[in-house]
Motif scaffolding. Structure first.
Motif, short mmCIF file in Angstrom:
data_model
loop_
_atom_site.label_atom_id
_atom_site.label_comp_id
_atom_site.label_asym_id
_atom_site.label_seq_id
_atom_site.Cartn_x
_atom_site.Cartn_y
_atom_site.Cartn_z
N UNK A 11 4.76 -13.35 2.77
CA UNK A 11 4.36 -13.22 1.36
C UNK A 11 5.18 -12.18 0.62
N UNK A 12 6.04 -11.44 1.35
CA UNK A 12 6.82 -10.36 0.76
C UNK A 12 5.89 -9.39 0.02
N UNK A 13 4.81 -8.97 0.72
CA UNK A 13 3.77 -8.13 0.11
C UNK A 13 3.49 -6.92 0.99
N UNK A 14 3.38 -5.78 0.31
CA UNK A 14 3.03 -4.53 0.97
C UNK A 14 1.53 -4.29 0.78
N UNK A 29 -5.33 2.15 -5.08
CA UNK A 29 -3.89 2.24 -4.85
C UNK A 29 -3.20 0.88 -4.92
N UNK A 30 -3.88 -0.17 -4.49
CA UNK A 30 -3.26 -1.50 -4.49
C UNK A 30 -3.37 -2.21 -5.83
N UNK A 31 -4.46 -1.98 -6.56
CA UNK A 31 -4.71 -2.73 -7.80
C UNK A 31 -4.20 -2.04 -9.06
N UNK A 32 -4.12 -0.73 -9.05
CA UNK A 32 -3.77 -0.01 -10.27
C UNK A 32 -2.27 0.19 -10.47
N UNK A 33 -1.48 -0.05 -9.44
CA UNK A 33 -0.06 0.24 -9.50
C UNK A 33 0.77 -0.96 -9.05
N UNK A 35 3.69 -2.54 -6.77
CA UNK A 35 3.99 -2.26 -5.37
C UNK A 35 5.42 -1.77 -5.19
N UNK A 36 5.72 -0.63 -5.81
CA UNK A 36 6.99 0.05 -5.60
C UNK A 36 6.74 1.55 -5.70
N UNK A 37 7.52 2.31 -4.98
CA UNK A 37 7.29 3.75 -4.86
C UNK A 37 7.29 4.46 -6.20
N UNK A 38 8.18 4.09 -7.09
CA UNK A 38 8.30 4.79 -8.37
C UNK A 38 7.04 4.64 -9.24
N UNK A 39 6.26 3.60 -9.03
CA UNK A 39 5.04 3.40 -9.83
C UNK A 39 4.01 4.50 -9.57
N UNK A 118 2.82 6.60 1.64
CA UNK A 118 2.81 5.27 1.02
C UNK A 118 4.08 5.06 0.21
N UNK A 119 4.49 6.07 -0.55
CA UNK A 119 5.73 5.96 -1.33
C UNK A 119 6.95 5.80 -0.42
N UNK A 120 6.92 6.48 0.70
CA UNK A 120 8.03 6.37 1.67
C UNK A 120 8.10 4.95 2.25
N UNK A 121 6.94 4.32 2.44
CA UNK A 121 6.87 2.98 3.02
C UNK A 121 7.30 1.90 2.02
N UNK A 122 6.98 2.09 0.76
CA UNK A 122 7.28 1.09 -0.28
C UNK A 122 8.76 1.09 -0.67
N UNK A 123 9.24 -0.03 -1.22
CA UNK A 123 10.61 -0.04 -1.76
C UNK A 123 10.66 0.83 -3.03
#
Length: 124
Positions: A11-14, A29-33, A35-39, A118-123
């Motif tokens: 699904x290409x989903x974090x 964390x999943x619904x308000x932002x 799915x990228x670290x900068x968000x 979480x930011x480290x894990x995300x693109x």
């Protein structure tokens, strides 16, 4: 606070998995932002700047994050009283709603650690 990060290649989903007591934080964390670290960076920066007795409030689309004296509360708007700017819970709705995805508490240090990882894990 225990957490797991998951990347679904099909699904290409974090996503992240928190304990049942922290489902509201997980949803926040999943619904308000996006799915990228900068968000997450604006929130992370604001939280890092808080002093031990500081107060802070972040209003999202569905959740409000409140910090008071290094204690964090994540609360869905469904639990807040209509028209109230405070984080008072409505006792009638409190009994009617399943709070597992609507309310969570944690320490500021725990949240900062989780956000950093979480930011480290995300693109980017």
């Amino acid at each position: 606070m225990e957490f797991d990060f998951i990347y679904n290649t099909d699904a290409n989903r974090y996503s992240l998995k928190l304990s049942s007591e922290q489902l509201a934080l997980q949803c926040f964390l999943l619904d308000e932002f996006e799915q990228k670290a900068s968000a997450y960076q604006p929130l992370f920066t604001q939280l890092q700047q808080l002093k031990p007795q500081s107060q802070y409030q972040w209003d999202g689309k569905e959740y409000r994050l409140t910090v008071q004296a290094s204690e964090v509360v994540i609360c869905h708007y469904a639990l807040l009283q209509e028209g109230s700017a405070d984080t008072e819970l409505d006792p009638e709705q409190d009994l009617e709603l399943d709070q597992s995805q609507l309310y969570a508490e944690c320490g500021l240090e725990d949240l900062l650690h989780l956000l950093a990882q979480w930011q480290h894990f995300l693109p980017a």
